[in-house]
Design a protein around this motif. Structure first.
Motif, PDB file in Angstrom:
ATOM      1  N   LEU A   1       0.840  -1.181   0.000  1.00  0.00           N
ATOM      2  CA  LEU A   1       0.000   0.000   0.000  1.00  0.00           C
ATOM      3  C   LEU A   1       0.881   1.238   0.000  1.00  0.00           C
ATOM      4  O   LEU A   1       2.029   1.196   0.464  1.00  0.00           O
ATOM      5  CB  LEU A   1      -0.890   0.024   1.248  1.00  0.00           C
ATOM      6  CG  LEU A   1      -2.043  -0.966   1.306  1.00  0.00           C
ATOM      7  CD1 LEU A   1      -2.634  -0.999   2.718  1.00  0.00           C
ATOM      8  CD2 LEU A   1      -3.130  -0.604   0.290  1.00  0.00           C
ATOM      9  N   PRO A   2       0.374   2.361  -0.501  1.00  0.00           N
ATOM     10  CA  PRO A   2       1.139   3.597  -0.352  1.00  0.00           C
ATOM     11  C   PRO A   2       1.319   3.908   1.132  1.00  0.00           C
ATOM     12  O   PRO A   2       0.391   3.747   1.922  1.00  0.00           O
ATOM     13  CB  PRO A   2       0.248   4.656  -1.020  1.00  0.00           C
ATOM     14  CG  PRO A   2      -0.739   3.894  -1.834  1.00  0.00           C
ATOM     15  CD  PRO A   2      -0.922   2.572  -1.160  1.00  0.00           C
ATOM     16  N   GLY A   3       2.500   4.360   1.514  1.00  0.00           N
ATOM     17  CA  GLY A   3       2.709   4.696   2.909  1.00  0.00           C
ATOM     18  C   GLY A   3       4.150   4.589   3.305  1.00  0.00           C
ATOM     19  O   GLY A   3       5.033   4.215   2.515  1.00  0.00           O
ATOM     20  N   GLY A   4       4.406   4.941   4.549  1.00  0.00           N
ATOM     21  CA  GLY A   4       5.759   4.884   5.063  1.00  0.00           C
ATOM     22  C   GLY A   4       5.836   5.464   6.451  1.00  0.00           C
ATOM     23  O   GLY A   4       4.815   5.646   7.135  1.00  0.00           O
ATOM     24  N   LYS A   5       7.028   5.797   6.892  1.00  0.00           N
ATOM     25  CA  LYS A   5       7.244   6.296   8.240  1.00  0.00           C
ATOM     26  C   LYS A   5       6.764   7.741   8.358  1.00  0.00           C
ATOM     27  O   LYS A   5       6.793   8.507   7.388  1.00  0.00           O
ATOM     28  CB  LYS A   5       8.724   6.222   8.599  1.00  0.00           C
ATOM     29  CG  LYS A   5       9.310   4.816   8.580  1.00  0.00           C
ATOM     30  CD  LYS A   5      10.805   4.850   8.871  1.00  0.00           C
ATOM     31  CE  LYS A   5      11.423   3.460   8.764  1.00  0.00           C
ATOM     32  NZ  LYS A   5      12.884   3.503   8.998  1.00  0.00           N
ATOM     33  N   THR A   6       6.351   8.116   9.550  1.00  0.00           N
ATOM     34  CA  THR A   6       6.007   9.504   9.829  1.00  0.00           C
ATOM     35  C   THR A   6       7.286  10.337   9.925  1.00  0.00           C
ATOM     36  O   THR A   6       8.359   9.816  10.231  1.00  0.00           O
ATOM     37  CB  THR A   6       5.211   9.622  11.140  1.00  0.00           C
ATOM     38  OG1 THR A   6       5.975   9.010  12.194  1.00  0.00           O
ATOM     39  CG2 THR A   6       3.872   8.920  11.035  1.00  0.00           C
ATOM     40  N   ARG A   7       7.138  11.621   9.650  1.00  0.00           N
ATOM     41  CA  ARG A   7       8.270  12.536   9.713  1.00  0.00           C
ATOM     42  C   ARG A   7       8.007  13.616  10.754  1.00  0.00           C
ATOM     43  O   ARG A   7       7.001  14.334  10.674  1.00  0.00           O
ATOM     44  CB  ARG A   7       8.508  13.198   8.357  1.00  0.00           C
ATOM     45  CG  ARG A   7       8.963  12.263   7.265  1.00  0.00           C
ATOM     46  CD  ARG A   7       9.157  13.025   5.963  1.00  0.00           C
ATOM     47  NE  ARG A   7       9.515  12.138   4.859  1.00  0.00           N
ATOM     48  CZ  ARG A   7       9.570  12.525   3.592  1.00  0.00           C
ATOM     49  NH1 ARG A   7       9.318  13.797   3.282  1.00  0.00           N
ATOM     50  NH2 ARG A   7       9.897  11.661   2.651  1.00  0.00           N
ATOM     51  N   GLY A   8       8.905  13.714  11.708  1.00  0.00           N
ATOM     52  CA  GLY A   8       8.814  14.777  12.701  1.00  0.00           C
ATOM     53  C   GLY A   8       7.470  14.807  13.405  1.00  0.00           C
ATOM     54  O   GLY A   8       6.963  13.775  13.837  1.00  0.00           O
TER      55      GLY A   8
ATOM     56  N   ASP B   1       1.039  14.190  11.847  1.00  0.00           N
ATOM     57  CA  ASP B   1       0.175  13.125  12.336  1.00  0.00           C
ATOM     58  C   ASP B   1       0.020  12.055  11.256  1.00  0.00           C
ATOM     59  O   ASP B   1       0.529  12.185  10.136  1.00  0.00           O
ATOM     60  CB  ASP B   1      -1.180  13.671  12.795  1.00  0.00           C
ATOM     61  CG  ASP B   1      -1.976  14.332  11.672  1.00  0.00           C
ATOM     62  OD1 ASP B   1      -1.792  13.950  10.494  1.00  0.00           O
ATOM     63  OD2 ASP B   1      -2.792  15.225  11.968  1.00  0.00           O
ATOM     64  N   PHE B   2      -0.698  10.985  11.606  1.00  0.00           N
ATOM     65  CA  PHE B   2      -0.775   9.838  10.701  1.00  0.00           C
ATOM     66  C   PHE B   2      -1.509  10.179   9.409  1.00  0.00           C
ATOM     67  O   PHE B   2      -1.121   9.724   8.327  1.00  0.00           O
ATOM     68  CB  PHE B   2      -1.462   8.671  11.405  1.00  0.00           C
ATOM     69  CG  PHE B   2      -0.647   8.063  12.509  1.00  0.00           C
ATOM     70  CD1 PHE B   2       0.557   7.451  12.240  1.00  0.00           C
ATOM     71  CD2 PHE B   2      -1.076   8.127  13.824  1.00  0.00           C
ATOM     72  CE1 PHE B   2       1.322   6.883  13.249  1.00  0.00           C
ATOM     73  CE2 PHE B   2      -0.330   7.565  14.846  1.00  0.00           C
ATOM     74  CZ  PHE B   2       0.877   6.947  14.561  1.00  0.00           C
ATOM     75  N   ALA B   3      -2.567  10.975   9.488  1.00  0.00           N
ATOM     76  CA  ALA B   3      -3.315  11.321   8.286  1.00  0.00           C
ATOM     77  C   ALA B   3      -2.459  12.131   7.328  1.00  0.00           C
ATOM     78  O   ALA B   3      -2.441  11.880   6.110  1.00  0.00           O
ATOM     79  CB  ALA B   3      -4.585  12.094   8.661  1.00  0.00           C
ATOM     80  N   VAL B   4      -1.729  13.082   7.852  1.00  0.00           N
ATOM     81  CA  VAL B   4      -0.857  13.902   7.012  1.00  0.00           C
ATOM     82  C   VAL B   4       0.240  13.044   6.392  1.00  0.00           C
ATOM     83  O   VAL B   4       0.590  13.198   5.212  1.00  0.00           O
ATOM     84  CB  VAL B   4      -0.255  15.051   7.843  1.00  0.00           C
ATOM     85  CG1 VAL B   4       0.830  15.779   7.052  1.00  0.00           C
ATOM     86  CG2 VAL B   4      -1.349  16.028   8.267  1.00  0.00           C
ATOM     87  N   ALA B   5       0.792  12.115   7.178  1.00  0.00           N
ATOM     88  CA  ALA B   5       1.832  11.234   6.651  1.00  0.00           C
ATOM     89  C   ALA B   5       1.303  10.384   5.510  1.00  0.00           C
ATOM     90  O   ALA B   5       1.982  10.189   4.489  1.00  0.00           O
ATOM     91  CB  ALA B   5       2.377  10.352   7.768  1.00  0.00           C
ATOM     92  N   ALA B   6       0.092   9.859   5.656  1.00  0.00           N
ATOM     93  CA  ALA B   6      -0.482   9.017   4.602  1.00  0.00           C
ATOM     94  C   ALA B   6      -0.704   9.815   3.323  1.00  0.00           C
ATOM     95  O   ALA B   6      -0.422   9.333   2.211  1.00  0.00           O
ATOM     96  CB  ALA B   6      -1.794   8.411   5.086  1.00  0.00           C
TER      97      ALA B   6
END
Length: 791
Positions: A233-240, A243-248
């Protein structure tokens, strides 16, 4: 050149342009590798352009369906090959359009000539074409190879890695050179079981990331085939601090080119597991809106991105573990046999996710019409519910044809460790029939036992915007699945509760005065007191009730403490799993070749039966016959089960020529037992003919043991009494009794006259025509008795 829009292709062909013509080498290879079957063959030319290949296949002897999504291409093909017979020209987008125009019985040959690189969802399209091949058929893909294609035209060719992916999931792949083109012959589409696999060990101490679950306008899910050989799936680690929604949303854009707003990103679950011993926390983010054109901005990481049908995920090959778990969090059950993961569903505001293929719309209308034509849905509200509620969204593991089967087929959604179905989406006609008999009015508040979502949504649609449905199931997995599907495709008027449905709905969800109607969607041996107590006076309860082992969906109407049967429908459901679940007493005979099932009452004495079953078989004809279209057999079964002492069912588990009973394998027959004796009812064909109406069968009783003749006469008398007093006197399609249900403990003198079947929580009184003053209840069979007038 690489076109991306249909109007570009239309202009290409309307301007008189073509592509590379079918070469002599390609013609020879087609004739060599895909000869026409002796009985004649049918071929499909996908992306036929101006029709040169289709015309050649017709000359070989194939009947050809040739399709292209460009109107100008089909117009030119018809004009340029007007003298060619055996070709049907179809304007059809193989990726997006409803495939209804294609031949329903499949093809011996499917050819994709110079068009495979232009397909976006290649895996899905090839999988679907493979499903349309007949046994022994072949899919031929003829495509340019990057090695022999100029750089500016790279978009029309495949490199070696992509060519290797073409054959994934096929038993045999043969590659031949055709003057610089790759000529691929694929045979035996085989579904590769999905495996959840890990990547190499991480170097971090803990992992925190987000995965985006994105669907297109047909409800298909976006997955990328990574360079590691797995789907992700598209995705990966969070940065700084993001939040999770923004990271996705960020990862979606970086990896696929699709753009979404954080407001359209909803965290629906948190998954906790580990990767090679490293703790991993993954947010499952459902994206409900996006824009842009799908691309592959990171070709070093992914081969391509495409949308997959949900029902195909069970045979998609290797899937990255977090991605597989995330897909299961959104569509529980769509990928089987996943490794353990701790899932924390989150209560979030998420609008229903729209989108379905045109094929689903067509199949839903056809299913609804089949049910309506069968007389199962006479009312407008039920008809509209069948036409509107997306059944396939509540059974995503089933293909559309199975989900919208308008016949007598349920979609099994969960099995126990023995393979027995324990949850399903019932046959549409049966759901419609049971809802019709609830006689709901707008604004009704309805209780449903046995969740799944689809049936509850049908009820909610009938009850209208002011109505409500409370659906209860004891299985946590089923409830989690139901809640997710209701979020994805529901109306917002259904509440799913995890509880034992035999206890009814939680008190705070029961409306003042009781439910407007109640429906039980699993086989019930008994009727729970809560179902009557929570039902409004005069309201209806519909449930599949087991009587003597035979199931009928019976519509009851509450009148005080008594339930009055108003309608019977022959049916079968999965078994109860709650506190009312009751194992059926079974006696095995002849090393498992036969079993006696005592569904009501205690187990009768069976000593000595083994010996007599190896002896002489007594036979008595009843003189009662039935035709091929007979609809009364179920009535006779029920009559015998409720009027005969020591009633049971004799089931055979071996072929008739190997056994002693002449009962078909895996079938059962009404039976009664005595002292080392047994009699059972079967039928023999007495008249044959070419037309069904010319065929006839006679009911015959077989018996074993010293008391066998007397038991046989008892069964014969029962059949003849039923024939005279029930079948002959009943003018309806089925001959059903008058039935009332009374609370357990009701004294005999307060029951109406009739045959009594006692359950744990209720007493059933059957009144059949012709059953007058009868003998008192036999002591040896406490489950069935008789109440007579004045007793």
């Amino acid at each position: 050149m690489t076109y991306t829009a249909r109007d570009q292709w239309d202009k290409h062909f309307s301007d008189g342009k073509n592509f590379r013509q079918l070469g002599e080498r390609e013609r020879a290879l087609l004739a060599e590798h895909t000869p026409v079957p002796e009985a004649g063959g049918r071929a499909l030319d996908v992306g036929c352009g101006t029709g040169e290949l289709a015309a050649y296949l017709a000359c070989l002897g194939y009947r050809v369906d040739a399709c292209d999504f460009a109107d100008s291409a089909i117009a030119r093909a018809r004009e340029e090959h007007a003298n060619v017979e055996g070709v049907r020209w179809l304007q059809l987008d193989i990726e997006r359009d409803d495939p209804a125009p294609l031949h329903q019985e499949g093809y011996d040959l499917v050819v994709m000539h110079l068009m495979y690189p232009f397909v976006q969802d290649r895996g899905r399209v090839v999988h679907g074409l493979g499903e349309r091949l007949r046994d022994g058929g072949a899919l031929v893909i003829i495509t340019p190879v990057a090695e022999h294609t100029p750089g500016e035209r790279r978009g029309i060719a495949l490199d070696e890695d992509e060519i290797a992916l073409v054959g994934a999931g096929w038993e045999t792949v043969e590659r031949v050179d055709a003057d610089g083109l790759a000529f691929l012959v694929l045979r035996g589409p085989c579904h590769t079981d999905t495996r959840a696999v890990e990547k190499r060990p991480t170097t971090g101490h803990a992992l925190t990331g987000a995965l985006a679950v994105v669907t297109d306008d047909a409800g298909r899910v976006l997955l990328g085939r990574s360079r590691r050989g797995m789907l992700e799936l598209p995705g990966g680690k969070t940065r700084g601090p993001e939040d999770f929604a923004v990271a996705a949303v960020r990862e979606l854009a970086e990896e696929t080119g699709l753009i979404a707003e954080p407001a359209d990103a909803h965290v629906v679950s948190m998954l906790a597991d580990d990767s090679h011993g490293t703790p991993r926390l993954t947010a499952v983010v459902r994206i409900t809106g996006w824009s842009g054109r799908l691309a592959n901005p990171e070709p070093d990481k992914f081969d391509r991105w495409e949308f997959f049908d949900l029902h195909a995920l069970a045979c998609a090959g290797d899937v990255f573990v977090p991605a597989a778990s995330a897909l299961d969090a959104v569509w529980p059950g769509v990928i089987p046999d996943l490794p353990p993961v701790v899932s924390y569903p989150l209560a979030v505001e998420q609008p229903p996710v729209l989108g379905e293929p045109a094929e689903a719309v067509r199949l839903r209308q056809a299913m609804a019409q089949t049910v309506i034509d069968g007389g199962w849905a006479p009312s407008g509200p039920v008809q509209q519910a069948l036409r509107t509620v997306p059944r396939h969204r509540f059974a995503p593991e089933a293909n559309l044809a199975a989900a919208y089967d308008g016949g007598d087929r349920a979609v099994v959604t969960r099995r126990d460790e023995t393979g027995t179905a324990i949850s399903s989406v019932s046959a549409a006609w049966l759901q419609a029939d049971m809802i019709e008999h609830l006689r709901l009015k707008p604004g009704a508040i309805v209780f449903e036992a046995g969740s799944g979502g689809y049936n509850a949504e049908l009820i909610a649609h009938v009850a209208g915007p002011d109505g409500r449905v409370v659906t209860v199931d004891i299985d946590p997995w089923v409830v989690r699945r139901t809640r997710r599907f209701l979020t994805e495709a529901g109306s917002g008027h259904v509440t799913a509760v995890e509880a034992d449905a035999a206890l009814g709905a939680p008190a705070h969800l029961v409306p003042r005065g009781g439910f407007s109607g109640s429906m039980i969607t699993y086989n019930c041996w008994d009727i729970a007191p809560a179902w009557r107590e929570q039902l409004a006076e005069g309201a209806r309860l519909v449930l599949p009730l087991e009587i003597g082992g035979y199931t009928r969906a019976i519509t009851f109407e509450r009148r005080g403490e008594v339930l009055h049967a108003r309608h019977f429908t022959y049916c079968g459901f999965v078994r109860d799993q709650g506190q009312q679940a009751r194992p059926v007493p079974v006696v095995s005979l002849l090393d498992g070749g036969l079993t006696l099932r005592f569904d009501d009452g205690g187990t009768a004495e069976t000593a000595g039966l083994e010996e007599v079953l190896r002896g002489r078989r007594h036979e008595v004809a009843t003189g009662v016959t039935m035709g091929a279209a007979n609809s009364y057999f179920g009535s006779l079964q029920l009559y015998a089960a409720t009027t005969l002492p020591a009633f049971c069912r004799l089931a055979a588990h071996q072929d008739p020529d190997e056994g002693v009973t002449a009962i078909a394998k895996d079938r059962d027959a009404p039976a009664i037992v005595g002292d080392a004796s047994l009699a059972y009812l079967t039928h023999l064909q007495t008249q044959d003919g070419e037309r069904p109406e010319d065929k006839e069968w006679e009911w015959v009783v077989h018996a074993f043991g010293e008391q066998g003749p007397q038991l046989a006469e008892q069964l014969v008398a029962t059949v003849r009494a039923w024939d005279v007093h029930v079948r002959a006197e009943d003018n309806s399609e089925h001959a059903d009794p008058v039935l009332t249900v009374h609370p357990a403990g009701s004294p005999d003198d307060l029951l109406p006259a009739g045959d009594v079947v006692d359950k744990e929580h209720c007493r059933l009184v059957f009144r059949w025509p012709g059953r007058g003053a009868l003998l008192p209840r036999p002591a040896e069979h406490p489950g069935i008795g008789v109440v007579t007038e004045g007793v």
